[in-house]
Write a protein that holds these residues in place. Sequence first.
Motif, PDB file in Angstrom:
ATOM      1  N   SER A 168       0.844  -1.217   0.100  1.00 35.79           N
ATOM      2  CA  SER A 168      -0.017   0.232   0.010  1.00 35.79           C
ATOM      3  C   SER A 168       0.866   1.157  -0.097  1.00 35.79           C
ATOM      4  CB  SER A 168      -0.669  -0.106   1.332  1.00 35.79           C
ATOM      5  OG  SER A 168      -1.666   1.292   1.244  1.00 35.79           O
ATOM      6  N   THR A 191      -1.614  -6.679  -7.990  1.00 36.44           N
ATOM      7  CA  THR A 191      -2.486  -5.466  -8.795  1.00 36.44           C
ATOM      8  C   THR A 191      -2.788  -4.736  -7.885  1.00 36.44           C
ATOM      9  OG1 THR A 191      -4.725  -6.449  -8.605  1.00 36.44           O
ATOM     10  CG2 THR A 191      -3.512  -7.093 -10.736  1.00 36.44           C
ATOM     11  N   VAL A 192      -2.957  -3.358  -8.034  1.00 35.14           N
ATOM     12  CA  VAL A 192      -3.439  -2.186  -7.109  1.00 35.14           C
ATOM     13  C   VAL A 192      -4.723  -2.584  -6.658  1.00 35.14           C
ATOM     14  CG1 VAL A 192      -3.932   0.154  -7.126  1.00 35.14           C
ATOM     15  CG2 VAL A 192      -1.911  -0.470  -8.444  1.00 35.14           C
ATOM     16  N   PRO A 193      -5.786  -2.733  -7.500  1.00 31.77           N
ATOM     17  CA  PRO A 193      -7.056  -2.902  -6.708  1.00 31.77           C
ATOM     18  C   PRO A 193      -6.851  -4.269  -5.692  1.00 31.77           C
ATOM     19  CG  PRO A 193      -7.332  -2.790  -9.117  1.00 31.77           C
ATOM     20  CD  PRO A 193      -5.791  -2.999  -9.032  1.00 31.77           C
ATOM     21  N   GLU A 194      -6.222  -4.992  -6.076  1.00 31.00           N
ATOM     22  CA  GLU A 194      -5.958  -6.217  -5.106  1.00 31.00           C
ATOM     23  C   GLU A 194      -5.439  -5.608  -3.748  1.00 31.00           C
ATOM     24  OE1 GLU A 194      -4.303 -11.028  -5.107  1.00 31.00           O
ATOM     25  OE2 GLU A 194      -3.414  -9.307  -6.288  1.00 31.00           O
ATOM     26  N   VAL A 217      -5.442  -2.725  -2.806  1.00 27.96           N
ATOM     27  CA  VAL A 217      -6.682  -1.889  -2.034  1.00 27.96           C
ATOM     28  C   VAL A 217      -7.593  -2.842  -1.130  1.00 27.96           C
ATOM     29  CG1 VAL A 217      -8.529  -0.144  -2.295  1.00 27.96           C
ATOM     30  CG2 VAL A 217      -6.161   0.068  -3.668  1.00 27.96           C
ATOM     31  N   THR A 218      -8.204  -3.784  -1.895  1.00 26.99           N
ATOM     32  CA  THR A 218      -9.220  -4.576  -1.366  1.00 26.99           C
ATOM     33  C   THR A 218      -8.657  -5.358   0.067  1.00 26.99           C
ATOM     34  OG1 THR A 218     -10.159  -4.825  -3.261  1.00 26.99           O
ATOM     35  CG2 THR A 218     -10.839  -6.500  -1.758  1.00 26.99           C
TER      36      THR A 218
END
Length: 82
Positions: free
Chosen positions: A54, A68-71, A73-74
């Motif tokens: 992060s 991945t960035v979305p992974e 973040v989640t």
Amino acid sequence: MDSVLKALVAVASLVVIAFGAEHAWTLYSEFNGRQGEQAIAASSERCRKIGEDSELIRTGQQPVFLSTVPEVVTEWDKCRGL
């Protein structure tokens, strides 16, 4: 005399069974406690790595632990309890 001996053997058997059950429960509890501690430590380590990812994302770099960035973040939201 024979009935007294049988009664003593019965009482001794109950004591042995009770001790065995208590000992088995203690071993079981200790085993589960260690597993729980290991799971907490693994989860903490995972969240630490996700937190590092992060920070990398925040500074414009690519994540290292997750792909991945979305992974990131989640998963970071899950670690923070959001």
